[in-house]
Design a protein around this motif. Sequence first.
Motif, PDB file in Angstrom:
ATOM      1  N   ARG A   1      61.437  90.474  75.896  1.00  0.00           N
ATOM      2  CA  ARG A   1      62.079  91.585  75.175  1.00  0.00           C
ATOM      3  C   ARG A   1      63.502  91.204  74.794  1.00  0.00           C
TER       4      ARG A   1
ATOM      5  N   GLY B   1      63.814  89.369  71.737  1.00  0.00           N
ATOM      6  CA  GLY B   1      63.490  90.029  70.480  1.00  0.00           C
ATOM      7  C   GLY B   1      62.023  90.329  70.253  1.00  0.00           C
ATOM      8  N   ILE B   2      61.191  90.141  71.279  1.00  0.00           N
ATOM      9  CA  ILE B   2      59.772  90.470  71.109  1.00  0.00           C
ATOM     10  C   ILE B   2      59.568  91.981  71.254  1.00  0.00           C
ATOM     11  N   ASP B   3      58.838  92.560  70.319  1.00  0.00           N
ATOM     12  CA  ASP B   3      58.375  93.947  70.446  1.00  0.00           C
ATOM     13  C   ASP B   3      57.065  93.870  71.239  1.00  0.00           C
ATOM     14  N   VAL B   4      57.174  94.078  72.542  1.00  0.00           N
ATOM     15  CA  VAL B   4      56.049  93.781  73.440  1.00  0.00           C
ATOM     16  C   VAL B   4      54.837  94.661  73.130  1.00  0.00           C
ATOM     17  N   GLU B   5      55.074  95.936  72.833  1.00  0.00           N
ATOM     18  CA  GLU B   5      53.935  96.830  72.549  1.00  0.00           C
ATOM     19  C   GLU B   5      53.202  96.384  71.289  1.00  0.00           C
ATOM     20  N   ASP B   6      53.965  96.009  70.288  1.00  0.00           N
ATOM     21  CA  ASP B   6      53.354  95.533  69.042  1.00  0.00           C
ATOM     22  C   ASP B   6      52.608  94.210  69.284  1.00  0.00           C
TER      23      ASP B   6
ATOM     24  N   ILE C   1      55.171  85.299  65.447  1.00  0.00           N
ATOM     25  CA  ILE C   1      55.930  86.331  66.173  1.00  0.00           C
ATOM     26  C   ILE C   1      56.539  85.775  67.454  1.00  0.00           C
ATOM     27  N   THR C   2      55.792  84.896  68.127  1.00  0.00           N
ATOM     28  CA  THR C   2      56.192  84.468  69.468  1.00  0.00           C
ATOM     29  C   THR C   2      56.996  83.175  69.489  1.00  0.00           C
TER      30      THR C   2
ATOM     31  N   LYS D   1      60.250  82.437  71.463  1.00  0.00           N
ATOM     32  CA  LYS D   1      60.621  83.662  72.202  1.00  0.00           C
ATOM     33  C   LYS D   1      59.698  83.916  73.388  1.00  0.00           C
TER      34      LYS D   1
END
Length: 204
Positions: free
Chosen positions: A27, A30-35, A144-145, A148
Amino acid sequence: MPAPHRHEAGRVEAGDLENRVGVQMIRERGIDVEDLIDKLVAATASEWGTYYYYTILRMHLAGHEDYKEIAEDARLEDRSHFELMTPRIYELGGEIHNDMQAFVEQASCPDPKLPEDPTAEKILLVLLEAERCAIRSWQEICDITAGKDLRTHALAARILQEEIEHEAWFMELLNFERNGTSLPSGHFKRAYPGQAPISHNRGT
Ligand code: ZN
Ligand code: FE
């Protein structure tokens, strides 16, 4: 004063069972974990779907025993993609749906169903397009990952590698069925599903 242990403590309290350092870290990066969990569930549900439907597609390739064998490699690798990513979903605090029907409805790809009047060419087209959808799904997760969430990225990149190989296999076979010409994919017999072709230990 003795030097403190630099990482002994952080934002997650000692003994906290609600929060995870492995999630907090991504998090913060910058990761939107739920998404991310939603996208992982969708891509993993698609793997489950291809494993299931490839079972049927493969059974209708009678007379093309070589195609069957390649479909079987893809089928078993997709099953291991399901098994590889499911634990990661739980580590992130997500879950797969307790109802299988609800799970498959979350898939990022359509069901690769047996086509009507299933010729080898039609089946290979379904297989090819399923692989292409899988590439799009895992590439998005890699994007996305990247840099990160290293663990999800490493797993998704492993899957992506195999999906890219699967695309090449089915392009080769579909091209042969359609045109009778060669479009080499570099498919070699795997010693076991998921075996990287660079492995020096290719058995039988
Ligand atoms: Zn797969
Ligand atoms: Fe695949």
